[in-house]
Scaffold this active site. Structure first.
Site, PDB file in Angstrom:
ATOM      1  N   GLY A  74       0.837  -1.191   0.000  1.00 22.75           N
ATOM      2  CA  GLY A  74       0.000   0.000   0.000  1.00 22.75           C
ATOM      3  C   GLY A  74       0.877   1.248   0.000  1.00 22.75           C
ATOM      4  O   GLY A  74       0.561   2.256  -0.646  1.00 22.75           O
ATOM      5  N   SER A 202      -3.933  -2.652  -0.280  1.00 17.41           N
ATOM      6  CA  SER A 202      -2.876  -3.511   0.239  1.00 17.41           C
ATOM      7  C   SER A 202      -3.436  -4.896   0.538  1.00 17.41           C
ATOM      8  O   SER A 202      -4.559  -5.020   1.030  1.00 17.41           O
ATOM      9  CB  SER A 202      -2.285  -2.887   1.506  1.00 17.41           C
ATOM     10  OG  SER A 202      -1.334  -3.759   2.075  1.00 17.41           O
ATOM     11  N   HIS A 204      -2.292  -7.295   2.780  1.00 17.91           N
ATOM     12  CA  HIS A 204      -2.247  -7.863   4.136  1.00 17.91           C
ATOM     13  C   HIS A 204      -3.270  -7.282   5.093  1.00 17.91           C
ATOM     14  O   HIS A 204      -3.384  -7.738   6.229  1.00 17.91           O
ATOM     15  CB  HIS A 204      -0.833  -7.777   4.721  1.00 17.91           C
ATOM     16  CG  HIS A 204      -0.393  -6.434   5.178  1.00 17.91           C
ATOM     17  ND1 HIS A 204      -0.385  -6.063   6.500  1.00 17.91           N
ATOM     18  CD2 HIS A 204       0.074  -5.352   4.501  1.00 17.91           C
ATOM     19  CE1 HIS A 204       0.088  -4.835   6.615  1.00 17.91           C
ATOM     20  NE2 HIS A 204       0.369  -4.379   5.406  1.00 17.91           N
ATOM     21  N   CYS A 328       2.855   2.608  13.605  1.00 18.98           N
ATOM     22  CA  CYS A 328       4.114   3.197  13.145  1.00 18.98           C
ATOM     23  C   CYS A 328       4.777   4.027  14.218  1.00 18.98           C
ATOM     24  O   CYS A 328       5.984   4.162  14.245  1.00 18.98           O
ATOM     25  CB  CYS A 328       3.873   4.056  11.919  1.00 18.98           C
ATOM     26  SG  CYS A 328       3.068   3.141  10.637  1.00 18.98           S
TER      27      CYS A 328
HETATM   28  C1  LIG Z   1      -1.335  -0.245   6.341  1.00 19.13           C
HETATM   29  C2  LIG Z   1      -1.627   1.045   5.641  1.00 19.13           C
HETATM   30  C3  LIG Z   1      -0.816   1.518   4.594  1.00 19.13           C
HETATM   31  C4  LIG Z   1       0.431   0.811   4.175  1.00 19.13           C
HETATM   32  O1  LIG Z   1       0.192  -0.399   3.538  1.00 19.13           O
HETATM   33  P1  LIG Z   1       1.426  -1.454   3.467  1.00 19.13           P
HETATM   34  O2  LIG Z   1       0.962  -2.468   2.494  1.00 19.13           O
HETATM   35  O3  LIG Z   1       1.590  -1.979   4.855  1.00 19.13           O
HETATM   36  O4  LIG Z   1       2.604  -0.686   3.006  1.00 19.13           O
HETATM   37  C5  LIG Z   1      -1.175   2.681   3.968  1.00 19.13           C
HETATM   38  N1  LIG Z   1      -2.261   3.362   4.340  1.00 19.13           N
HETATM   39  C6  LIG Z   1      -3.060   2.949   5.335  1.00 19.13           C
HETATM   40  C7  LIG Z   1      -4.273   3.732   5.672  1.00 19.13           C
HETATM   41  C8  LIG Z   1      -2.765   1.785   6.019  1.00 19.13           C
HETATM   42  O5  LIG Z   1      -3.551   1.392   7.021  1.00 19.13           O
END
Ligand SMILES: *Cc1c(COP(=O)(O)O)cnc(C)c1O
Length: 392
Positions: A74, A202, A204, A328
């Site tokens: 994502g 994303s 996961h 994070c």
């Molecule tokens: C988890 C998340 C991302 C990042 O996605 P990844 O695949 O973990 O890099 C970006 N934006 C939001 C709102 C998220 O919750």
């Protein structure tokens, strides 16, 4: 308290891979390992699997398969959309608009653009976490090229009025991107109904594997390539595809679409039950964010007079996984920028916990959690220097 019980209430951080998803992926590690770019049969099987996955992801958001570009995450989708579009349009202007409550993938893309000489406006949000459409209207200038507002917030779950915000941007000829990583699989999404130009996803976060994501790019929006190399992803994102990841993401997207309404109702029921129990058992709490337009599985609560990190550690000792603000920033004590943006006082930000329920959460998990929470909160309030009795 039961020994060894494990309760996972952090589905917004990541989700377990569903059995059916894993089963769909496994053959592509071994017998069907061919390079999708190879012309012989085993390569073509891989190519077909990616085509199926592209159809599945497109199907979940009402897109055409040719509008889906697989990425590594994502985060990559967010970077590509916003930095890519800003660089592409810089002949027209160097102003980008986003919000104060975006994920770091977006905020740090904004920082990067500022270092490159762009001007970035971070729209404020109201006390519930909503971007006001009026604020967007006023912020758009002649040199604005891209607006990026997240679909649903990862900390407080607020679902933005994306169709309305998008209409405003497009009426000014400005590209509109949304980070839909949290919304995907939790909110019905139809890219054509919304009118968005770009949308990040994303794997996961929807019971697929980690390390795979996708960017939807509306047909006709000729976003520059993100990686240079081979002709993968219509020449936009070179590099041999993450075949197993893409297959898993596709399967997860298909499963998400099949039972979306039931899934949403189930999560909402559990979330509301959790809130009810917390309210009944624990005093001096506050819910952060809107309870109307909110992700069904999200609950963000401030426990006054105590530290969220201390609650988190006590819950962890009881086998319960929750999060303080955003994952994070959980390694540091930086107060959450999202809770700050909705006006939560700094000492209360530190007392805030995010619970996110998911498809494997049970009522018993919640009963167990609220018991542990009650014990933890009363213990911490007993020793807290911030307690009411100390006159704080
Ligand atoms: C988890 C998340 C991302 C990042 O996605 P990844 O695949 O973990 O890099 C970006 N934006 C939001 C709102 C998220 O919750």
């Amino acid at each position: 308290m039961e020994e060894n019980r494990q309760v996972y209430l952090d589905y917004s951080a990541t989700t377990p891979v569903k059995r059916e998803v894993l089963d769909a992926m496994l053959p592509y590690f071994t017998e069907n390992f061919g390079n999708p770019s190879s012309l012989y049969t085993v390569g073509q099987k891989s190519k077909d699997a990616i085509r199926t996955a592209r159809d599945q992801v497109a199907g979940l958001i009402g897109a055409q398969p040719s509008e889906i570009f697989f990425t590594s995450s994502g985060t990559e989708a967010d970077n590509w959309a916003v930095i890519g579009a800003a660089m592409w349009k810089r002949g027209k202007g160097k102003h980008v608009i986003t919000s104060a409550i975006e994920h770091h993938a977006l905020l740090h893309s904004g920082d990067h653009l500022e270092k490159e000489g762009f001007d970035v406006t971070y729209l404020p949000v109201d006390a519930q976490g909503f971007v006001r459409p009026d604020d967007l209207e006023k912020a758009i200038r002649d040199d604005t090229t891209v607006v990026s507002i997240m679909f649903a917030n990862n900390e407080i779950g607020t679902i933005q009025p994306i169709a309305e915000l998008c209409r405003i941007a497009r009426a000014h000829g400005v590209l509109f991107h949304t980070d839909a990583v949290q919304a995907l699989g939790n909110v019905p999404i139809d890219v054509n109904g919304l009118g968005v130009d770009m949308l990040s996803m994303s794997g996961h976060k929807i019971y697929g594997p980690k390390g795979v994501g996708a960017l939807y790019v509306r047909k006709g929006v000729n976003l520059p390539a993100y990686m240079q190399g081979g002709a993968q992803e219509s020449g936009k994102r070179a590099g041999t595809e993450n075949l197993t990841g893409i297959v898993g993401f596709g399967k997860a997207a298909e499963l998400s679409g099949q039972n979306l309404e039931k899934h949403i109702a189930g999560l909402r029921g559990l979330r509301d039950y959790l809130l009810e129990k917390i309210r009944a058992e624990i005093s001096d709490i506050r819910v952060n964010g809107s309870l109307e337009s909110r992700l069904p599985g999200n609950l963000n609560v401030t426990f006054k007079y105590i530290e969220g990190e201390a609650i988190l550690l006590l819950l962890d000792m009881a086998g319960i996984a929750v999060s303080t603000g955003s994952a994070c920033s959980s390694a540091s004590l930086t107060p959450s920028h999202v809770l700050d943006a909705i006006g939560v006082p700094v000492e209360e930000i530190h007392g805030s916990i995010r619970f996110t329920v998911g498809d494997f959460t049970t009522k018993e998990d919640i009963d167990y959690t609220v018991e542990a929470l009650k014990t933890a909160v009363s213990k911490l309030r007993g020793i807290s220097s911030l307690s009411r009795d100390s006159g704080f």
